[in-house]
Design a protein around this motif. Structure first.
Motif, PDB file in Angstrom:
ATOM      1  N   PRO A   1     -57.173 -39.803 -46.944  1.00 51.30           N
ATOM      2  CA  PRO A   1     -58.279 -39.725 -48.003  1.00 51.30           C
ATOM      3  C   PRO A   1     -59.441 -40.037 -47.753  1.00 51.30           C
ATOM      4  N   GLY A   2     -60.361 -39.408 -48.462  1.00 52.39           N
ATOM      5  CA  GLY A   2     -61.875 -39.565 -48.389  1.00 52.39           C
ATOM      6  C   GLY A   2     -62.576 -38.095 -48.172  1.00 52.39           C
ATOM      7  N   SER A   3     -63.626 -37.945 -47.305  1.00 52.97           N
ATOM      8  CA  SER A   3     -64.225 -36.810 -47.210  1.00 52.97           C
ATOM      9  C   SER A   3     -64.149 -36.235 -45.799  1.00 52.97           C
ATOM     10  N   ALA A   4     -64.206 -35.070 -45.597  1.00 48.85           N
ATOM     11  CA  ALA A   4     -63.965 -34.518 -44.035  1.00 48.85           C
ATOM     12  C   ALA A   4     -65.109 -33.617 -43.661  1.00 48.85           C
ATOM     13  N   TYR A   5     -65.690 -33.316 -42.545  1.00 47.27           N
ATOM     14  CA  TYR A   5     -66.478 -32.732 -41.931  1.00 47.27           C
ATOM     15  C   TYR A   5     -66.040 -31.712 -41.023  1.00 47.27           C
ATOM     16  N   LEU A   6     -66.398 -30.592 -41.291  1.00 51.13           N
ATOM     17  CA  LEU A   6     -65.766 -29.456 -40.207  1.00 51.13           C
ATOM     18  C   LEU A   6     -66.952 -28.949 -39.456  1.00 51.13           C
ATOM     19  N   TYR A   7     -67.059 -28.606 -38.302  1.00 47.41           N
ATOM     20  CA  TYR A   7     -68.146 -27.990 -37.455  1.00 47.41           C
ATOM     21  C   TYR A   7     -67.875 -26.556 -37.121  1.00 47.41           C
ATOM     22  N   GLN A   8     -68.845 -25.453 -37.407  1.00 45.87           N
ATOM     23  CA  GLN A   8     -68.498 -24.199 -37.381  1.00 45.87           C
ATOM     24  C   GLN A   8     -67.836 -23.614 -36.080  1.00 45.87           C
ATOM     25  N   GLY A   9     -66.735 -23.100 -36.346  1.00 47.38           N
ATOM     26  CA  GLY A   9     -66.063 -22.604 -34.982  1.00 47.38           C
ATOM     27  C   GLY A   9     -64.998 -23.196 -34.771  1.00 47.38           C
ATOM     28  N   GLU A  10     -64.832 -24.647 -35.244  1.00 44.43           N
ATOM     29  CA  GLU A  10     -63.494 -25.344 -34.765  1.00 44.43           C
ATOM     30  C   GLU A  10     -62.415 -24.578 -35.641  1.00 44.43           C
TER      31      GLU A  10
ATOM     32  N   SER B   1     -55.743 -19.478 -39.703  1.00 46.17           N
ATOM     33  CA  SER B   1     -54.655 -19.488 -40.705  1.00 46.17           C
ATOM     34  C   SER B   1     -54.108 -20.864 -41.012  1.00 46.17           C
ATOM     35  N   LEU B   2     -54.269 -21.747 -39.887  1.00 45.18           N
ATOM     36  CA  LEU B   2     -53.756 -23.059 -39.871  1.00 45.18           C
ATOM     37  C   LEU B   2     -54.767 -23.858 -40.995  1.00 45.18           C
ATOM     38  N   TYR B   3     -56.072 -23.564 -40.657  1.00 45.20           N
ATOM     39  CA  TYR B   3     -57.131 -24.305 -41.261  1.00 45.20           C
ATOM     40  C   TYR B   3     -56.994 -23.877 -42.795  1.00 45.20           C
ATOM     41  N   LYS B   4     -57.002 -22.772 -42.985  1.00 41.10           N
ATOM     42  CA  LYS B   4     -56.814 -22.103 -44.450  1.00 41.10           C
ATOM     43  C   LYS B   4     -55.551 -22.867 -44.993  1.00 41.10           C
ATOM     44  N   THR B   5     -54.545 -22.937 -44.705  1.00 41.77           N
ATOM     45  CA  THR B   5     -53.325 -23.510 -45.156  1.00 41.77           C
ATOM     46  C   THR B   5     -53.484 -25.110 -45.278  1.00 41.77           C
ATOM     47  N   LEU B   6     -54.292 -25.705 -44.370  1.00 42.39           N
ATOM     48  CA  LEU B   6     -54.248 -27.203 -44.481  1.00 42.39           C
ATOM     49  C   LEU B   6     -55.215 -27.332 -45.732  1.00 42.39           C
ATOM     50  N   LEU B   7     -56.332 -26.676 -45.713  1.00 45.44           N
ATOM     51  CA  LEU B   7     -57.390 -26.710 -47.001  1.00 45.44           C
ATOM     52  C   LEU B   7     -56.913 -26.526 -48.215  1.00 45.44           C
ATOM     53  N   ARG B   8     -56.135 -25.442 -48.322  1.00 42.79           N
ATOM     54  CA  ARG B   8     -55.529 -25.026 -49.726  1.00 42.79           C
ATOM     55  C   ARG B   8     -54.405 -26.151 -50.059  1.00 42.79           C
ATOM     56  N   LEU B   9     -53.636 -26.640 -49.089  1.00 47.50           N
ATOM     57  CA  LEU B   9     -52.787 -27.624 -49.577  1.00 47.50           C
ATOM     58  C   LEU B   9     -53.497 -29.174 -49.806  1.00 47.50           C
ATOM     59  N   ARG B  10     -54.396 -29.254 -49.140  1.00 47.58           N
ATOM     60  CA  ARG B  10     -55.381 -30.594 -49.593  1.00 47.58           C
ATOM     61  C   ARG B  10     -55.790 -30.525 -50.833  1.00 47.58           C
ATOM     62  N   ALA B  11     -56.234 -29.336 -51.339  1.00 42.63           N
ATOM     63  CA  ALA B  11     -57.013 -29.410 -52.728  1.00 42.63           C
ATOM     64  C   ALA B  11     -55.670 -29.270 -53.555  1.00 42.63           C
ATOM     65  N   GLU B  12     -54.578 -28.733 -53.378  1.00 38.43           N
ATOM     66  CA  GLU B  12     -53.523 -28.814 -54.536  1.00 38.43           C
ATOM     67  C   GLU B  12     -53.132 -29.859 -54.498  1.00 38.43           C
ATOM     68  N   ARG B  13     -52.933 -30.453 -53.222  1.00 39.81           N
ATOM     69  CA  ARG B  13     -52.142 -31.953 -53.710  1.00 39.81           C
ATOM     70  C   ARG B  13     -53.087 -33.044 -53.711  1.00 39.81           C
ATOM     71  N   GLY B  14     -54.413 -32.623 -53.914  1.00 42.37           N
ATOM     72  CA  GLY B  14     -55.465 -33.895 -54.323  1.00 42.37           C
ATOM     73  C   GLY B  14     -55.494 -34.886 -53.030  1.00 42.37           C
ATOM     74  N   LEU B  15     -55.348 -34.712 -51.786  1.00 36.12           N
ATOM     75  CA  LEU B  15     -55.204 -35.591 -50.889  1.00 36.12           C
ATOM     76  C   LEU B  15     -56.362 -36.004 -50.287  1.00 36.12           C
ATOM     77  N   GLY B  16     -57.568 -35.837 -50.947  1.00 41.98           N
ATOM     78  CA  GLY B  16     -59.000 -36.303 -50.862  1.00 41.98           C
ATOM     79  C   GLY B  16     -58.985 -37.739 -51.257  1.00 41.98           C
ATOM     80  N   SER B  17     -58.340 -38.031 -52.370  1.00 36.40           N
ATOM     81  CA  SER B  17     -58.170 -39.126 -52.920  1.00 36.40           C
ATOM     82  C   SER B  17     -56.922 -39.934 -53.121  1.00 36.40           C
ATOM     83  N   GLY B  18     -56.658 -41.103 -53.514  1.00 35.02           N
ATOM     84  CA  GLY B  18     -55.480 -41.457 -53.673  1.00 35.02           C
ATOM     85  C   GLY B  18     -55.075 -42.510 -52.228  1.00 35.02           C
ATOM     86  N   SER B  19     -53.747 -42.976 -52.316  1.00 40.61           N
ATOM     87  CA  SER B  19     -53.408 -44.063 -51.355  1.00 40.61           C
ATOM     88  C   SER B  19     -52.719 -43.453 -50.008  1.00 40.61           C
ATOM     89  N   LEU B  20     -52.615 -44.234 -49.077  1.00 38.63           N
ATOM     90  CA  LEU B  20     -51.796 -43.939 -47.806  1.00 38.63           C
ATOM     91  C   LEU B  20     -50.950 -45.119 -47.460  1.00 38.63           C
TER      92      LEU B  20
END
Length: 561
Positions: free
Chosen positions: A394-403, A482-501
């Motif tokens: 939960p929270g915000s995440a930064y990616l650096y170009q090329g990672e 492809s891994l990053y695209k999948t993670l980011l799509r699922l993160r958005a669909e599931r609203g993982l940036g907010s909520g509890s852990l």
């Protein structure tokens, strides 16, 4: 007993409530000179960014942060600004910036620009005026000028050492040709520090903020946010010889993290609050504890602060569990999200750093003489697993170009091509940051791997860059892209940036928790790790063996029933 931090399995931890976009955003850092080059001169530019915005939209990021593109002599890759209200001709024009901003917004991508308030270039109009003015003048009062010590003032005012090596003071020659005062520069001699006790300096930067806000930017990443205020009296200070250069592992440094800096950001907060759209301030503040970092993001100050404690955590399950828990506690206590990050333009790329077996202080870099070199396959496996964990938090995440391509640090840069000031000011003792700044590969074939059409490149690209090219990775389901695209799509669909852990216990060498019905597990040990019976894999960082998570692998999964 498993060495888990206190309260791990019993208490949910949540990011602070709120609808502001920056609380949950995934923000992609663009290093403009190395992203894409539209005019073929070997240096990336703003039109190059505009041309590739669709790739970032397809990746699934919410915003981009642009490292400096303002007019500069480029002594420190643009972090020596000579004009805060323009675009360096290397990168284009203000019209190019406006076009890029409009194109990003049209794709739903917000834009954050880098602001460098601690120091200017020595070519800035103000500093040139200061050199021509007398001691004690209004012009010199904008910077930190002091008389020297000793007979005739031939010794610097104190013993401070520059982040880039050498002394932190340089003596000027007065207009009449005599040796004169000294000026302070935390970084290179070409980067004199402003005096932030001066109201004229503060008013100037209010105007700079408004200039870019009026153009429509969505916020600012603030360079060296912890360095603006220096301790009264400028007392002598000797840092730990094995400490990091930016002060993140040292307390009570007289030029880092002084209390008065918070007044600056309360002032800036008020400037941004006058604009619609939840404009954001993000601090680059290297501080010794998470609790001190959290002071930068209290409700009336900045909105985000890079979580460098998390970035610098080694590949160790106990330490990773602890820093996640402590981060959620510290930032949550002030109503702010944690801002997770694994790589940026100042540190060794995490696809190499996580496989290092030697100490590597921030800013040190790695190069041809580094031994032992990080294992490339191991580093990539750990990087993919680390990102799989980070993008579930939960929270915000930064990616650096090329990672998102799995790029490792470029280590084999010939000495004659190196450009980092640390390399020169330490006489080649520190490689510095060039290795994480090499221009991106877009295509596996063609000039400069698609960085441009001419083959020119301001830093040489390694021969192995072809296998990491975006074009090659786009057609592979198992690629890091492809891994990053999948993670980011699922993160958005599931609203993982907010909520509890909610923490879970899968063993001493694991990091495991639940986000709603989604379970996250990473194996940081040397032995395979069994997942719970009935685990249905949602996404994985690497190959699995049935319900067994191999070492250096992470997965998201659900459980039946």
């Amino acid at each position: 007993m498993i060495p888990y931090p206190d309260r791990m399995a019993e208490i949910e931890q949540s990011s602070a409530p709120g609808s502001e976009w920056w609380r949950t955003a995934v923000i992609y850092q663009i290093y403009p000179r190395s992203f894409a080059d539209a005019n073929g001169d070997g240096i990336g530019d703003l039109p190059g960014i505009t041309a590739h915005l669709d790739a970032l939209s397809e990746l699934g990021v919410d915003a981009i942060w642009l490292s400096p593109f303002m007019p500069s002599p480029q002594k420190d890759a643009g972090y020596d600004v000579s004009d805060y209200r323009g675009v360096d001709e290397l990168f284009g024009t203000l019209d190019d910036f406006d076009a890029m901003l409009a194109a990003a917004h049209a794709r739903g991508i917000r834009v954050i620009v880098d602001l460098v308030p601690n120091h200017s270039s020595d070519q800035h109009r103000w500093f040139q005026e200061a050199l021509k003015a007398a001691p004690g003048s209004r012009e010199r009062a904008r910077y930190i000028f002091r008389d020297g010590k000793g007979p005739g003032g031939e010794l610097p005012p104190n013993n401070w050492e520059s982040v880039f090596g050498g002394g932190m003071w340089t003596r000027v020659t007065e207009p009449d040709g005599t040796p004169g005062q000294w000026y302070l520069h935390i970084f290179d001699v070409s980067q004199p520090d402003f005096d932030w006790t001066n109201e004229e300096v503060r008013e100037e930067f209010r105007g700079v903020l408004r200039f870019w806000l009026d153009r429509g930017v969505d916020g600012f990443r603030v360079d060296v946010a912890h360095g603006l205020i220096k301790k009264d009296g400028l007392p002598d200070y000797t840092p730990s010889p094995d400490g990091g250069s930016m002060g993140g592992d040292q307390d009570d440094v007289p030029y880092w993290g002084q209390p008065g800096v918070h007044d600056v950001y309360r002032d800036w907060h008020r400037v941004l609050a006058a604009y619609d759209g939840d404009r954001a301030l993000c601090a680059e503040a290297w501080l010794p504890t998470l609790e001190k970092t959290a002071l930068w993001v209290r409700p009336d100050e900045m909105n985000q602060a890079f979580n460098f404690n998390y970035l610098m955590t080694p590949w160790d399950a106990t330490e990773l569990r602890t820093v996640i828990r402590d981060s959620l506690d510290a930032f949550g206590a002030v109503g702010a999200p944690s801002t997770w990050v694994l790589s940026n333009h100042d540190v060794v790329r995490h696809a190499s750093r996580l496989a290092l077996t030697i100490d590597n202080p921030q800013g040190e870099g790695i190069g041809p003489a580094t031994e032992p070199k990080p294992d490339r396959a191991l580093g990539l496996a750990r990087a993919r697993a680390a990102t799989t964990v980070m993008l579930s938090l939960p929270g915000s995440a930064y990616l650096y170009q090329g990672e998102e391509l799995g790029l490792p640090e470029a280590m084999e840069i010939p000495d004659e091509f190196r450009q980092d000031p640390s390399w020169f000011r330490t006489n080649g003792e520190r490689y510095g940051r060039d290795g994480c700044r090499v221009p991106l590969p877009w295509t596996a074939a063609g000039p400069a791997y698609g960085f441009n059409d001419t083959g020119a490149s301001w830093l040489p690209q390694p021969a192995e860059w072809a296998e990491y090219a975006r074009g090659a990775e786009e057609v592979s389901a198992d690629s890091t892209l492809s891994l990053y695209k999948t993670l980011l799509r699922l993160r958005a669909e599931r609203g993982l940036g907010s909520g509890s852990l909610v923490w879970e216990d899968l063993g001493a060498d694991s990091v495991a928790f639940r986000r709603g019905d989604l379970h996250v597990a990473a194996n940081l040990g040397d032995a395979p790790l069994a997942l719970p019976s009935g685990a249905s894999i949602v996404v994985r960082s690497g190959p699995l063996d049935g319900d067994v998570l191999p070492p250096n692998t992470a997965a998201w999964y659900t459980l039946a029933g």
